[in-house]
Each structure stands twice: as structure tokens, then as C-alpha cells.
Design a protein around this motif. Structure first.
Motif, PDB file in Angstrom:
ATOM      1  N   UNK A   1      36.708  45.931  47.247  1.00  0.00           N
ATOM      2  CA  UNK A   1      37.848  45.368  47.965  1.00  0.00           C
ATOM      3  C   UNK A   1      38.459  44.188  47.239  1.00  0.00           C
ATOM      4  N   UNK A   2      39.555  43.692  47.783  1.00  0.00           N
ATOM      5  CA  UNK A   2      40.330  42.670  47.086  1.00  0.00           C
ATOM      6  C   UNK A   2      39.583  41.353  46.949  1.00  0.00           C
ATOM      7  N   UNK A   3      38.833  40.978  47.964  1.00  0.00           N
ATOM      8  CA  UNK A   3      38.072  39.733  47.873  1.00  0.00           C
ATOM      9  C   UNK A   3      37.071  39.776  46.734  1.00  0.00           C
ATOM     10  N   UNK A   4      36.352  40.896  46.629  1.00  0.00           N
ATOM     11  CA  UNK A   4      35.369  41.045  45.549  1.00  0.00           C
ATOM     12  C   UNK A   4      36.054  41.135  44.195  1.00  0.00           C
ATOM     13  N   UNK A   5      37.212  41.795  44.137  1.00  0.00           N
ATOM     14  CA  UNK A   5      37.932  41.924  42.870  1.00  0.00           C
ATOM     15  C   UNK A   5      38.451  40.579  42.380  1.00  0.00           C
ATOM     16  N   UNK A   6      38.861  39.713  43.309  1.00  0.00           N
ATOM     17  CA  UNK A   6      39.291  38.365  42.927  1.00  0.00           C
ATOM     18  C   UNK A   6      38.096  37.523  42.503  1.00  0.00           C
ATOM     19  N   UNK A   7      37.047  37.558  43.305  1.00  0.00           N
ATOM     20  CA  UNK A   7      35.870  36.739  43.003  1.00  0.00           C
ATOM     21  C   UNK A   7      35.122  37.188  41.766  1.00  0.00           C
ATOM     22  N   UNK A   8      35.124  38.487  41.492  1.00  0.00           N
ATOM     23  CA  UNK A   8      34.374  39.019  40.364  1.00  0.00           C
ATOM     24  C   UNK A   8      35.127  39.042  39.052  1.00  0.00           C
ATOM     25  N   UNK A   9      36.399  38.678  39.070  1.00  0.00           N
ATOM     26  CA  UNK A   9      37.155  38.598  37.827  1.00  0.00           C
ATOM     27  C   UNK A   9      37.939  39.839  37.459  1.00  0.00           C
ATOM     28  N   UNK A  10      37.832  40.912  38.260  1.00  0.00           N
ATOM     29  CA  UNK A  10      38.568  42.131  37.920  1.00  0.00           C
ATOM     30  C   UNK A  10      40.073  41.865  37.866  1.00  0.00           C
ATOM     31  N   UNK A  11      40.573  41.175  38.882  1.00  0.00           N
ATOM     32  CA  UNK A  11      42.007  40.898  38.934  1.00  0.00           C
ATOM     33  C   UNK A  11      42.429  40.012  37.777  1.00  0.00           C
ATOM     34  N   UNK A  12      41.673  38.932  37.567  1.00  0.00           N
ATOM     35  CA  UNK A  12      42.021  37.994  36.495  1.00  0.00           C
ATOM     36  C   UNK A  12      42.003  38.669  35.136  1.00  0.00           C
ATOM     37  N   UNK A  13      41.011  39.505  34.908  1.00  0.00           N
ATOM     38  CA  UNK A  13      40.907  40.176  33.606  1.00  0.00           C
ATOM     39  C   UNK A  13      42.066  41.133  33.385  1.00  0.00           C
ATOM     40  N   UNK A  14      42.426  41.877  34.433  1.00  0.00           N
ATOM     41  CA  UNK A  14      43.513  42.849  34.284  1.00  0.00           C
ATOM     42  C   UNK A  14      44.838  42.157  33.987  1.00  0.00           C
ATOM     43  N   UNK A  15      45.179  41.145  34.786  1.00  0.00           N
ATOM     44  CA  UNK A  15      46.487  40.510  34.582  1.00  0.00           C
ATOM     45  C   UNK A  15      46.508  39.709  33.285  1.00  0.00           C
ATOM     46  N   UNK A  16      45.351  39.179  32.866  1.00  0.00           N
ATOM     47  CA  UNK A  16      45.304  38.446  31.598  1.00  0.00           C
ATOM     48  C   UNK A  16      45.589  39.377  30.425  1.00  0.00           C
ATOM     49  N   UNK A  17      45.035  40.585  30.476  1.00  0.00           N
ATOM     50  CA  UNK A  17      45.284  41.551  29.409  1.00  0.00           C
ATOM     51  C   UNK A  17      46.757  41.954  29.369  1.00  0.00           C
ATOM     52  N   UNK A  18      47.345  42.143  30.552  1.00  0.00           N
ATOM     53  CA  UNK A  18      48.770  42.479  30.599  1.00  0.00           C
ATOM     54  C   UNK A  18      49.610  41.320  30.088  1.00  0.00           C
TER      55      UNK A  18
END
Length: 593
Positions: free
Chosen positions: A396-413
Motif C-alpha cells: 500500500x501507499x503508506x508502506x511504499x512511501x516509508x520503504x522508499x519505493x516512491x522516492x526511488x521511482x520518482x528520483x530515477x524519473x
């Protein structure tokens, strides 16, 4: 006339193969293709791709849209063509963030008296809400709150104001706040607020703009928004609400960028995705996503800010065509601080002109049926759904934010985007292209500090503008050393001057002459040779040698790399302009080694 007008009836029908042959002939003349290039390669040569890897062809035909799912009717699932079955103007929503309650109240009343139809209070202290809304008819002008950590206090104050027919949204967005600040989200807030709010006042906003401003792609923005929306639906249901009631609690906020087709497709794709989620919740008739489009903060520039008027006009047009329910046009001076009355007036009049004079809102889904828009909508919906599924699989979104998935994806973009900006493949008019070194920017009062600690907030022009800031007040110049007659060097001299101006560096034109010294007075630290390919073959190496002998530290040549002796490097279309400018800043002493 007795004979019917035939218009184009006497012209033979064209076909795709004919267009390919004609386009290929032009590409061969430009050197982009040769005699061995097949016609079917034209699409690849002229095409492009989005940051989501979606191929954008140079030409679309009915065949491209033939296999796409039906877009349906406006006001009916899957709501691709809009959430309403009737044309209607969008809600002109003005943003206010000035902590001065008196100034904000005056600005709000001026907005509502002159075209704005709703108010967005961004970061206003809860204690100031009664003062800033004094005189506002809350049953006529919806108020959308955006108060971050103070959301519950702000909601309590707002709901306690006189009157039972308030309209708007309480703006609870705990996951959006986590994205901005890194603070863990309190999803229980949603249920608590839902118990306090009357049924006609929605509780939550799904703000996807933090992912856009962090550099994310359109599919990432949509996928993260869908995952956030689903997390909020679960929270409402856990608090005892039905799925249908939970769906009515949400409004979605998206960025509207300067790419009008991408923005149109993004809003249409967002509705298709949310309709699918509502169908899974067994309430497909309630899947009409309520959308608030905000002109992109990332695209706004501090330099040559008047160009922002053009950017926001295109973005507002795209948001309206894409079917947004509410549109906020950021004032052109938003990067300079708190906007003044004139900037707010132009911002709201942008929507008013498009609605009242251009009649954009008279037609439902005016882009519908376009083979390109329908194809892009479909491809973007699939790409965004893949992002949504990835987030759900991660917990879910909370885990994706806390675990770095979101940050890693947008950083690569962002890295891919920043690289294209550096090479001026994504040009920024007035900054990376056609910069005005004589501009006199307006001065504005400082704006409140934006929340920090979470995802970064990027501005597309940030790297070039930092160089402009470093060069302000400098008297250093680059010498453009021209070869041959004016007609032979004007194009490349203009190109070089434009590139150096993007870093705040002035240039002066010097005729190289032949044989003797290039400069009559002191030689500059940096010079750029400008001429034709023929003059380069005859004079480039000798001119570069003489410049070096005069003490010039770095000699550039405007043209493709050709291995000329004594030339340090080359300026050409697609070169890394930021690297060129940073090196030149270092050579000129504008930055420390």
C-alpha cells in the motif's frame, strides 16, 4: 451556384505509405536518413517517447484507435469522457497562502467578486480561518482546506463557523503530508473527521502534486494517486462507512503541465482508473472522480516570469479540455514570492477567458475521438495501473512511501528529466532558451516556507536559474570569434550567444581577421569560434592557436565535434548545455573551483 461545391473531392485520397515516402524524402535531405532507410522507419525517426516509455508516433490513423476499449458516454462509466453528462464551466479555484489574515481576506473577497468561484486555503493557520473567511458566503463559495498537520484543528474551526450549508472539502490528506514531510500518516484522521462533517462536505483530498514536483512521470502521479485513494477508501470503510459513502469523500488533485496532450490524457486516464476501482467496490455508478487540476508548480520559472503566463494558459486549457471539475491557475509570479493583486487577477481571468470567450467548456470531452488522445489515454491508463499494482504489492501507499519505493521511482524519473533539460531537449523558454539578460523582475514579499523532509520539490528550471543567480552583476564576457562574412557565421554565433545567455553570461562578437592578433585589447578567458563548415576547415585551427597564444584559457567551437587542434570542446544542438555553462562559470571565476 448551380453545381455543388466539391471542396477536396477532386483530390486523390492519401494513405500512410504515401506519407512515409514523402516524409522520408525530407529526412534524407536533412541527413537524418539515407538511401538505405526504409519508409517504415519514419515513425521511429520522427517519433518520441514519454517518461513512462509510451511511444508517441508522428502520425496517427484510425488503425491506432481501432482496438481500444470504448470510451463510453460523458457522465457514465468508465467516465473517460467526463463525470457529467452536461457541459458546464469548471470551478475557478484560487489558492491563498499568505499568513497575513487581513491581506488574505481582502484578496479572497477580490477574487470572489471578480470571477473566482471557490477558495483554496493552503497552509493558513486554523486560528486565522474565521478572519480570512469573514464576509465570504460559505453556502455559495466552496472552501477547500489544505492545512497539513493542523488539518483536524482547521476542520473544527471551519465547521464551527456560522451557517449549516457550508461547501468545500476539509482537505485531509495524511499520505500526501507524509510524502511532503516524511511524517508517518495517521489514516485514523479520516474516520474522525467523517463523524464530524455534514454529509455534503467531503473530508479528503488525494493530492498527487508532490509526486509531480518530485520529478515523477504522469503514470507515477496517477498510480500513486490511485493507491492513495484506495488507502483512504479502506480507512473510511474501517471507520464504518459504506463503499459508496467513502467514494463521495474524495477529491483528487493533479498537476496540469505545459504539454497539453499529456495533461488531457492524464485526466481522462485518471477517471478510467478510478472507475475501475469503483467497479471493484461494487458501486460503478459512483466512479466519477472529482478532479482539481493545478497548473504545474514545477514548470514555473523565477527568471523571465512573464513566460509563465503562456505556460499556465496552455495548462489551464488542457485541464479544461481534459474534464477537470476545478482548475487553479498559479499566478505568473508564484516563484518570486507571494503574488500581488495583478498576478491573481490574470490567473483567474485565464480561466474566465477560456470559459466565457473561448467557450472551451461548451463542449463535453472536445478531445474525444482524437486517435492520438485516445491512444495516449489508453497507454497512460495501463502504465499507471502497473504503478498502482506495484504499490499495492508493496503493502500500500503508506508502506511504499516509508520503504522508499516512491522516492526511488520518482528520483530515477527526475534524473532522466534533468538530463534532457540539461541537453535542452526539454527546452525552457526564457531560461534555457532565449534568455533575456536585460530582464527586470518584479519584487514580491517572501512566501511561507513549503513543507520539507519528505520527497524533494524540483523546479525544471532550477539548475539553469542557479547559474543565472551566480552570474548576476558579473562583467565577464565570452568572446564570439567569427570567421568569414556575416551570412556564414550569424546562425552559429546566435546559437552560441543564446547558449551562454542561459547561464547569465554575456558575449561580444569579434572578427578573427587573418594572421595577426584576434583581440586588440585584453583577451577574454573564454572564446568561441563561430563560422561555417568551410571556414572551419580553412581557419579554425589557426584561429584557435592564435587565441591560445593570446592567453585564452578555453576555446570552444560552435559546431559538431571535428577534432580541430587547439579547440577544447564544441557547442552544438543537443550538447550538455549545463556542463558547458558550469565549465564556463568555473573558467570565468563565477564559482569557486
Amino acid at each position: 451556384m448551380s453545381e455543388a461545391v466539391r471542396l477536396g473531392a477532386d483530390f486523390a485520397d492519401g494513405d500512410l505509405e504515401q506519407w512515409q515516402r514523402l516524409a522520408l524524402a525530407v529526412l534524407r535531405k536533412t541527413g537524418a536518413a539515407d538511401d538505405g532507410t526504409p519508409p517504415e522507419a519514419v515513425a521511429e525517426l520522427l517519433g518520441s517517447a514519454t517518461y513512462d516509455g509510451i511511444a508517441v508516433a508522428p502520425l496517427y490513423t484510425a488503425a491506432d484507435a481501432a482496438g481500444l476499449p470504448a470510451a463510453g458516454w460523458p457522465g457514465q462509466a468508465p467516465f473517460i469522457r467526463g463525470g457529467s453528462a452536461q457541459p458546464r464551466p469548471w470551478d475557478v479555484r484560487q489558492r491563498h497562502s499568505d499568513p497575513d489574515a487581513k491581506a488574505t481576506r481582502e484578496a479572497i473577497l477580490a477574487d470572489l467578486e471578480n470571477g473566482a468561484t471557490s477558495i483554496w486555503l493552503d497552509g493558513i493557520a486554523p486560528s486565522s480561518i474565521p478572519d480570512v473567511l469573514d464576509g465570504v458566503y460559505l453556502d455559495l463559495a466552496p472552501v477547500v482546506l489544505d492545512c497539513g498537520a493542523a488539518t483536524e484543528d482547521a476542520a473544527r474551526v471551519f465547521l464551527g463557523l456560522p451557517g449549516d450549508d457550508k461547501r468545500g472539502n476539509l482537505g485531509a490528506d495524511p499520505l500526501g503530508w507524509q510524502a511532503k514531510t516524511g511524517e508517518p500518516a495517521d489514516l485514523g484522521m479520516l474516520g474522525r473527521l467523517a463523524k464530524q462533517a455534514p454529509r455534503h462536505v467531503p473530508v479528503a483530498t488525494v493530492d498527487a502534486t508532490p509526486y509531480h514536483e518530485a520529478g515523477g512521470s504522469d503514470a507515477e502521479e496517477l498510480g500513486f494517486a490511485a493507491a492513495t485513494g484506495v488507502a483512504y477508501l479502506r480507512a473510511f470503510v474501517d471507520a464504518g462507512m459504506s463503499a459508496g459513502m467513502a467514494l463521495r469523500q474524495l477529491e483528487f488533485r493533479y498537476a496540469a503541465g505545459q504539454d497539453q496532450f499529456a495533461t488531457i490524457a492524464k485526466l481522462r486516464a485518471a477517471r478510467r482508473i478510478w472507475s475501475r476501482i469503483a467497479t471493484v467496490c461494487d458501486v460503478p455508478h459512483l466512479g466519477a472522480q472529482v478532479q482539481h487540476a493545478v497548473t504545474s508548480a514545477a514548470m514555473m520559472t523565477a527568471r523571465d516570469p512573464w513566460v509563465n503566463l503562456l505556460r499556465t494558459t496552455v495548462a489551464c486549457f488542457a485541464a479544461g479540455v481534459g474534464g477537470a471539475d476545478a482548475v487553479t491557475v498559479l499566478p505568473f509570479d508564484a516563484r518570486l514570492g507571494l503574488p500581488d493583486g495583478f498576478a491573481r487577477r490574470i490567473a483567474r481571468n485565464t480561466s474566465t477567458l477560456l470559459v466565457e470567450e473561448a467557450h472551451v467548456a461548451r463542449v463535453l470531452d472536445p478531445a474525444g475521438g482524437s486517435w492520438f488522445v485516445e491512444s495516449l489515454t489508453d497507454a497512460l491508463a495501463h502504465a499507471a495501473w502497473d504503478v498502482f499494482v506495484e504499490v499495492e504489492r508493496a503493502g500500500g501507499m503508506g508502506a511504499a512511501l516509508g520503504g522508499g519505493l516512491v522516492a526511488d521511482r520518482v528520483a530515477a524519473t527526475w534524473q532522466r528529466r534533468a538530463d534532457r533539460i540539461a541537453h535542452r531537449l526539454d527546452p525552457i523558454t526564457g531560461v534555457s532558451e532565449f534568455a533575456s539578460l536585460e530582464e527586470r523582475r518584479p519584487v514580491r514579499s517572501p512566501a511561507p516556507q513549503a513543507p520539507s523532509g519528505g520527497l524533494p520539490r524540483h523546479r525544471y528550471a532550477e539548475a539553469f536559474e542557479s547559474l543565472r543567480d551566480a552570474a548576476d552583476g558579473s562583467d565577464q564576457v565570452v568572446s564570439l570569434v567569427t570567421l568569414g562574412p556575416v551570412a556564414a557565421h550569424t546562425a552559429r554565433a546566435s546559437f552560441a550567444a543564446n547558449l551562454f545567455a542561459a547561464g547569465g553570461i554575456r558575449t561580444t562578437v569579434v572578427d578573427s581577421g587573418r594572421g595577426g592578433a584576434v583581440h586588440n585589447g585584453p583577451s577574454p578567458t573564454v572564446a568561441c569560434i563561430c563560422g561555417s563548415d568551410r571556414s572551419y576547415a580553412e581557419e579554425a585551427e589557426d584561429t584557435a592557436r592564435r587565441l591560445k597564444a593570446e592567453g585564452v584559457k578555453t576555446v570552444w567551437l560552435a559546431g559538431k565535434p571535428a577534432g580541430y587542434e587547439h579547440v577544447d570542446d564544441y557547442l552544438y544542438t543537443g550538447c550538455d548545455a549545463l556542463a558547458v555553462l558550469r565549465r564556463t562559470h568555473l573558467d570565468l571565476g563565477l564559482v569557486a573551483p
